[in-house]
Structure formats: C-alpha cells, structure tokens
Motif scaffolding. Sequence first.
Motif, PDB file in Angstrom:
ATOM      1  N   ASP A  48       0.818  -1.212   0.000  1.00 34.22           N
ATOM      2  CA  ASP A  48       0.000   0.000   0.000  1.00 34.22           C
ATOM      3  C   ASP A  48       0.856   1.267   0.000  1.00 34.22           C
ATOM      4  O   ASP A  48       0.353   2.364   0.162  1.00 34.22           O
ATOM      5  CB  ASP A  48      -0.935   0.014   1.209  1.00 34.22           C
TER       6      ASP A  48
ATOM      7  N   ARG B  97      -6.445  -4.980   7.963  1.00 38.71           N
ATOM      8  CA  ARG B  97      -7.152  -4.277   6.903  1.00 38.71           C
ATOM      9  C   ARG B  97      -7.663  -5.218   5.820  1.00 38.71           C
ATOM     10  O   ARG B  97      -8.540  -4.859   5.041  1.00 38.71           O
ATOM     11  CB  ARG B  97      -6.228  -3.236   6.245  1.00 38.71           C
TER      12      ARG B  97
ATOM     13  N   GLN C 298      -5.836  -6.184   3.301  1.00 40.73           N
ATOM     14  CA  GLN C 298      -5.213  -5.816   2.032  1.00 40.73           C
ATOM     15  C   GLN C 298      -3.748  -5.485   2.263  1.00 40.73           C
ATOM     16  O   GLN C 298      -3.347  -5.152   3.378  1.00 40.73           O
ATOM     17  CB  GLN C 298      -5.909  -4.603   1.409  1.00 40.73           C
TER      18      GLN C 298
ATOM     19  N   ARG D 214       0.027 -12.947   3.338  1.00 42.98           N
ATOM     20  CA  ARG D 214       0.293 -11.502   3.270  1.00 42.98           C
ATOM     21  C   ARG D 214       1.738 -11.143   3.596  1.00 42.98           C
ATOM     22  O   ARG D 214       2.019 -10.050   4.075  1.00 42.98           O
ATOM     23  CB  ARG D 214      -0.672 -10.723   4.167  1.00 42.98           C
TER      24      ARG D 214
ATOM     25  N   GLU E 174      -2.055  -6.624  -7.892  1.00 41.93           N
ATOM     26  CA  GLU E 174      -3.317  -7.351  -7.784  1.00 41.93           C
ATOM     27  C   GLU E 174      -3.125  -8.792  -7.307  1.00 41.93           C
ATOM     28  O   GLU E 174      -4.005  -9.368  -6.671  1.00 41.93           O
ATOM     29  CB  GLU E 174      -4.035  -7.360  -9.141  1.00 41.93           C
TER      30      GLU E 174
ATOM     31  N   GLY F 185      -0.985  -9.798  -5.144  1.00 45.10           N
ATOM     32  CA  GLY F 185      -0.510  -9.840  -3.767  1.00 45.10           C
ATOM     33  C   GLY F 185       0.883 -10.412  -3.659  1.00 45.10           C
ATOM     34  O   GLY F 185       1.723 -10.239  -4.549  1.00 45.10           O
TER      35      GLY F 185
END
Length: 333
Positions: free
Chosen positions: A9, A35, A37, A117, A143, A145
């Motif tokens: 991010d 979050r 994301q 993640r 996109e 990840g």
Amino acid sequence: MTTSVRTSDGTSLQPAPGSPTPEQAAAALTSARDRGQGFVWVHLEDPGEEDLHGYDEALGVHPLAVEDLVTGRQRPKLERYTGEHGGSLLVSTRPASYDDARSAVETGEVLVVLGDRWVLTVARDDEGVVARARERVALEGLELGAAGVLHALLDVVVDAYVAIAEELEEDVSALETEVFSPDARGEGTTARVYELKREALELLRAVRPLVEPARRLWQQELDLVPAEARVFLRDIADHVVQAAESVEGTDRQLGDVHSAHLAEVGLQQNEDARRISAWAALAVVPTIIAGIYGMNFDVMPELEWRFGYPAALLLMVVVCSTLWRAFRRSGWL
C-alpha cells in the motif's frame, strides 16, 4: 547483508538510520492482515543465522525453511510447510547469467518463502534478479498480492534461462560450422566442446529440477497461490519446460558434434597416413635399386655393361612414375 521491507500500500518502513527491524515488519504484517489488504516483502542479501533471527518469528517462517535459508545452495525445489495463518511455501531457484566473452554460465541462488500476506526472499549472487523482479512488480501492479512477487521472481529467472539456452544454441551452431568447414583442422575443438558441454550441464542443473516445482505451482490448488496467479504461473511452467528441452537438445547436439569431430580427425589422420605411405613407397624403389648396385662386390651382373648406369636410372624413373600414377588414381596422393 542488506535488508528491505516493503508493503503493497506504499507505506514506508525505512527508519531514519539503519535498516528496518523485525518489529517493524511484524507491525506492518499485522496492519495488512487487519485491513485485509496489502502484504509485506522482506528481502535479505546473503544472510547468516543471526541476520534471520527475529524475522522468522515476526513473519512465522517454519524452522525447516529457516535452515534452508541459512544453509543456502539448495537444489531448485518447492516445499509446503503447515503452521499458523495457513503455513508457507518455500521455492528455491538458481538464477543464471551468461558471460559471452568466456562462454561461461554462472549461477546464484534466490529462495522465496511465501506466507499469508508476506513474502521473504533471500539472494546470493543473484545477478540483479530481485531488483528486476521488484521493477516488474511495480510496473505490473499488486493485484496478485504476495504471489505476484513469486511470479515476478520466477519470470525473471526463467526468462534468463531461455535467453542463455539460445546463446548456447548459437555457440554450438558456430562450433558445428567450424567442425564441418573444409578448411578447418579442428585445433582446440575438443576443448571447446567440453567447455560448452560443461556450461550446458551447469544450466541444466538449474533448469531441470525447477520443472516439477513450476508444474506443481499452477496445477495444485495451493491456498497461498490464488487462482488468478496460477494462470501466470502456468506460463512460467511452459517456459521452464521449453528452456529444459532446449538445453537438453544442445547437450545432445554437442555430443553429436564431438563424435563428428572425432570421425573427421580419424579420416584426416587416415588420409595423412596414406599420403605418407605413398611417398615412402616412391622413395623405397630408387633406394632399393641404388642399394643393390652400391654393394661392394666384384662379380655382379651389368657391372661391366656400358648402359648399366642409364638403365638403372631409367628403371627408377619408370617404376616411380608407374607407382605415382597408381597412387593418384587411388586417391592416396
């Protein structure tokens, strides 16, 4: 050892002095999971056990994966570890580079540990693979990840395999032309064949073991590899197979070139031996005749003959001319 920590991010984890700490990586990972994301990418250059200490706990790296990361020089492979947050995947690769001036293939090592993640990469003599993968991730978006990092790294590594395989093919084709050239004597050809064969085998040791892990990454439904990422990984698997088949074909071609070269050398040696034998036969005839008439005997035929000397010379010329024409017709001269 250099360390970098990145989040998808755009959050910067680089402190004012020094490198990011495992605590910062853990905080960023917790934030990404909360979050739902983003992901954390930690990269280490040639780390020791003390360098990995803290990151293994912050990210949840399996102890067996830590052992592989520290030991290094792993065979290309794919390992699945179970644990908290779905476990992790370890993919070991051997990036290759080609020195055209020396026709030498050099390999390094990049290991990727993929988790929920987060992704941890370790590089040793990677020839800039991680830097180029980082550029691709930045250009292609985030996109996919953390799986996108794995795809970018594999893509860079496999693209290099394909390019080097093509370079080796060109070198072998040039060597093949040299071997079958009518003006070439093939000096140093055997050494050149073994040099290229060694480089082909070095590349093959990096490519061939990666075929099965690449296939598993897109065929198996791994929870850490989303379906949209498997589509891209299938393309990686195709290119790995292509590179492996190309290098194996080059290795077989080198064997054929070497066999052809040895056959050419054998034929050349046989031709040289025939020429030497023919000239030796031509020299033997006058030597025999002169040797007979040069013996110190008082009673010998033709010693008192007036035409004995020119007759002996004429005999030498006639016999040598006859032999020379016979050898020419048979291809010995």
